[in-house]
Design an enzyme around this catalytic site. Structure first.
Site, PDB file in Angstrom:
ATOM      1  N   SER A 160      11.276  21.777   7.578  1.00 38.22           N
ATOM      2  CA  SER A 160      12.383  20.884   7.229  1.00 38.22           C
ATOM      3  C   SER A 160      13.208  20.547   8.468  1.00 38.22           C
ATOM      4  O   SER A 160      13.877  21.417   9.043  1.00 38.22           O
ATOM      5  CB  SER A 160      13.295  21.532   6.184  1.00 38.22           C
ATOM      6  OG  SER A 160      14.430  20.706   5.996  1.00 38.22           O
TER       7      SER A 160
ATOM      8  N   HIS B 110       9.145  17.908   6.507  1.00 30.96           N
ATOM      9  CA  HIS B 110       9.951  17.676   5.309  1.00 30.96           C
ATOM     10  C   HIS B 110      11.250  16.992   5.740  1.00 30.96           C
ATOM     11  O   HIS B 110      11.979  17.506   6.592  1.00 30.96           O
ATOM     12  CB  HIS B 110      10.229  19.032   4.652  1.00 30.96           C
ATOM     13  CG  HIS B 110      10.975  18.977   3.366  1.00 30.96           C
ATOM     14  ND1 HIS B 110      10.363  18.745   2.152  1.00 30.96           N
ATOM     15  CD2 HIS B 110      12.290  19.139   3.095  1.00 30.96           C
ATOM     16  CE1 HIS B 110      11.271  18.773   1.178  1.00 30.96           C
ATOM     17  NE2 HIS B 110      12.458  19.011   1.730  1.00 30.96           N
TER      18      HIS B 110
ATOM     19  N   ASP C  16      14.793  15.614   4.549  1.00 34.16           N
ATOM     20  CA  ASP C  16      15.812  15.677   3.495  1.00 34.16           C
ATOM     21  C   ASP C  16      16.762  14.502   3.613  1.00 34.16           C
ATOM     22  O   ASP C  16      17.491  14.376   4.594  1.00 34.16           O
ATOM     23  CB  ASP C  16      16.611  16.977   3.634  1.00 34.16           C
ATOM     24  CG  ASP C  16      15.825  18.181   3.171  1.00 34.16           C
ATOM     25  OD1 ASP C  16      15.222  18.117   2.088  1.00 34.16           O
ATOM     26  OD2 ASP C  16      15.818  19.199   3.897  1.00 34.16           O
TER      27      ASP C  16
ATOM     28  N   MET D 136      19.988  12.675   2.081  1.00 36.08           N
ATOM     29  CA  MET D 136      21.161  12.963   1.241  1.00 36.08           C
ATOM     30  C   MET D 136      22.160  11.812   1.346  1.00 36.08           C
ATOM     31  O   MET D 136      22.360  11.274   2.438  1.00 36.08           O
ATOM     32  CB  MET D 136      21.823  14.262   1.704  1.00 36.08           C
ATOM     33  CG  MET D 136      20.860  15.441   1.777  1.00 36.08           C
ATOM     34  SD  MET D 136      21.725  16.979   2.159  1.00 36.08           S
ATOM     35  CE  MET D 136      20.335  18.086   2.429  1.00 36.08           C
TER      36      MET D 136
ATOM     37  N   HIS E  94      12.126  13.894   0.841  1.00 40.21           N
ATOM     38  CA  HIS E  94      12.816  14.446  -0.326  1.00 40.21           C
ATOM     39  C   HIS E  94      14.129  13.689  -0.510  1.00 40.21           C
ATOM     40  O   HIS E  94      15.065  13.862   0.272  1.00 40.21           O
ATOM     41  CB  HIS E  94      13.053  15.953  -0.062  1.00 40.21           C
ATOM     42  CG  HIS E  94      13.818  16.654  -1.127  1.00 40.21           C
ATOM     43  ND1 HIS E  94      14.331  17.923  -0.948  1.00 40.21           N
ATOM     44  CD2 HIS E  94      14.152  16.292  -2.392  1.00 40.21           C
ATOM     45  CE1 HIS E  94      14.947  18.307  -2.053  1.00 40.21           C
ATOM     46  NE2 HIS E  94      14.870  17.332  -2.940  1.00 40.21           N
TER      47      HIS E  94
ATOM     48  N   MET F 294      17.441  13.154  -2.103  1.00 43.82           N
ATOM     49  CA  MET F 294      18.542  13.720  -2.882  1.00 43.82           C
ATOM     50  C   MET F 294      19.629  12.653  -2.930  1.00 43.82           C
ATOM     51  O   MET F 294      20.661  12.742  -2.249  1.00 43.82           O
ATOM     52  CB  MET F 294      19.048  15.004  -2.205  1.00 43.82           C
ATOM     53  CG  MET F 294      18.092  16.176  -2.368  1.00 43.82           C
ATOM     54  SD  MET F 294      18.369  17.477  -1.156  1.00 43.82           S
ATOM     55  CE  MET F 294      17.422  16.811   0.192  1.00 43.82           C
TER      56      MET F 294
ATOM     57  N   MET G 154      13.652  23.419  -6.475  1.00 46.62           N
ATOM     58  CA  MET G 154      14.759  23.774  -5.575  1.00 46.62           C
ATOM     59  C   MET G 154      15.109  25.237  -5.805  1.00 46.62           C
ATOM     60  O   MET G 154      15.440  25.639  -6.926  1.00 46.62           O
ATOM     61  CB  MET G 154      16.007  22.915  -5.856  1.00 46.62           C
ATOM     62  CG  MET G 154      15.983  21.488  -5.326  1.00 46.62           C
ATOM     63  SD  MET G 154      15.655  21.255  -3.555  1.00 46.62           S
ATOM     64  CE  MET G 154      16.776  22.410  -2.766  1.00 46.62           C
TER      65      MET G 154
ATOM     66  N   ASP H 296      11.651  25.001  -2.126  1.00 49.51           N
ATOM     67  CA  ASP H 296      12.536  24.446  -1.099  1.00 49.51           C
ATOM     68  C   ASP H 296      13.889  25.138  -1.117  1.00 49.51           C
ATOM     69  O   ASP H 296      14.680  24.952  -2.042  1.00 49.51           O
ATOM     70  CB  ASP H 296      12.698  22.934  -1.365  1.00 49.51           C
ATOM     71  CG  ASP H 296      13.449  22.219  -0.251  1.00 49.51           C
ATOM     72  OD1 ASP H 296      13.728  22.843   0.789  1.00 49.51           O
ATOM     73  OD2 ASP H 296      13.764  21.028  -0.440  1.00 49.51           O
TER      74      ASP H 296
HETATM   75  C1  DX5 Z   1      18.333  21.636   0.941  1.00 46.41           C
HETATM   76  C2  DX5 Z   1      17.074  20.994   1.452  1.00 46.41           C
HETATM   77  C3  DX5 Z   1      16.105  21.922   2.099  1.00 46.41           C
HETATM   78  C4  DX5 Z   1      16.639  22.630   3.317  1.00 46.41           C
HETATM   79  C5  DX5 Z   1      16.032  23.993   3.373  1.00 46.41           C
HETATM   80  O1  DX5 Z   1      19.063  20.699   0.229  1.00 46.41           O
HETATM   81  O2  DX5 Z   1      16.377  20.321   0.389  1.00 46.41           O
HETATM   82  O3  DX5 Z   1      14.900  21.226   2.438  1.00 46.41           O
HETATM   83  O4  DX5 Z   1      16.342  21.967   4.521  1.00 46.41           O
HETATM   84  O5  DX5 Z   1      16.613  24.679   4.409  1.00 46.41           O
HETATM   85  P1  DX5 Z   1      16.436  26.252   4.629  1.00 46.41           P
HETATM   86  O6  DX5 Z   1      14.954  26.491   4.800  1.00 46.41           O
HETATM   87  O7  DX5 Z   1      17.232  26.516   5.839  1.00 46.41           O
HETATM   88  O8  DX5 Z   1      16.964  26.932   3.386  1.00 46.41           O
HETATM   89 ZN    ZN Z   2      14.308  19.425   0.808  1.00 47.92          ZN
END
Ligand code: DX5
Ligand code: ZN
Length: 226
Positions: free
Chosen positions: A11, A34, A36, A38, A67, A69, A138, A176
């Protein structure tokens, strides 16, 4: 899908934002990158847009696992697909629009995946399981990297693995959030096929070594069912 080996998705949320290319190169053995996304509404944080995916696509032929969000994926799916995403995940909490969103993703020749927040039961995604190539569980509340695993969420991983078997489906199960070298075996034993790791990879002295160690610990504890 029937992945022979558990996949590690690095990620990039945990990469140094001023050195993403360098960090991605340091984790060159990660199966997926990955990304993310947001929007400050679905989750209380803001991150990357399609331009980052486009830049990564220019750099690498690795599998780009996006991903979303966000509250309104409708406005973004086309941009991320055109930018070069291989897979796009939308959240099951957008339930009334979920099936249409997945159809839109598939119509753009991307793999479509559905994500479940910690408070969302597997049942919510039941009607779309045959339409996805991956279900993302999640294991922390989305929004930030570096959080601690919510152990109860692992029950859903096993529930999904059993449901997949009983329905004769083949989607992958991705986990995740909160993965560390010390607990990755629990994710694997629960039934994960794809393991997202941010902090555990990019905060390690040697990200490639961290990926290799995560993968071998996960493989050693893998749930045998597929
Ligand atoms: C959280 C993300 C994850 C995050 C995980 O909202 O969806 O992908 O990057 O990070 P770690 O591995 O540090 O928990
Ligand atoms: Zn994620």
């Amino acid at each position: 899908m029937n992945a022979a080996v558990i996949k590690i998705a690095a990620s990039i949320l945990a990469a140094d934002p001023l050195n993403i290319a360098r960090d991605v190169a340091r984790a060159a053995n990660a199966d997926y990158l990955h990304v993310d996304v947001m929007d400050g509404r679905f989750v209380p944080n803001v991150t990357f847009g399609p331009s980052l995916v486009q830049a990564l696509r220019r750099e690498t032929d690795r599998f780009l696992d996006v991903h979303l969000m966000v509250e309104s994926p409708e406005n973004l799916i086309l941009s991320f697909a055109e930018a070069g995403a291989d897979s796009i995940t939308v959240h099951a909490e957008l339930l009334p629009r979920l099936h249409r969103l997945l159809q839109t993703i598939q119509g753009l020749n991307c793999r479509a995946a559905v994500a479940l927040n910690p408070g969302t039961p597997v049942l919510v995604a039941r009607e779309v399981l045959s339409a996805v190539s991956m279900v993302l569980v999640m294991t922390v509340n989305p929004g930030y990297g570096g959080q601690t695993l919510i152990p109860e969420t692992l029950r859903k991983v096993t529930e999904l693995a059993e449901l997949r078997e009983s329905l004769g489906l083949s989607f992958d199960i991705e986990v995740d959030g909160g993965v560390t070298l010390e607990n990755v075996h629990d994710f694997a034993a629960a039934g994960a096929d794809v393991i997202v790791a941010g902090t555990a990879v990019f905060e390690a002295g040697d990200p490639a070594e961290a990926v290799a160690r995560l993968r071998s610990s996960a493989e050693a504890h893998r749930r045998v069912s597929r």
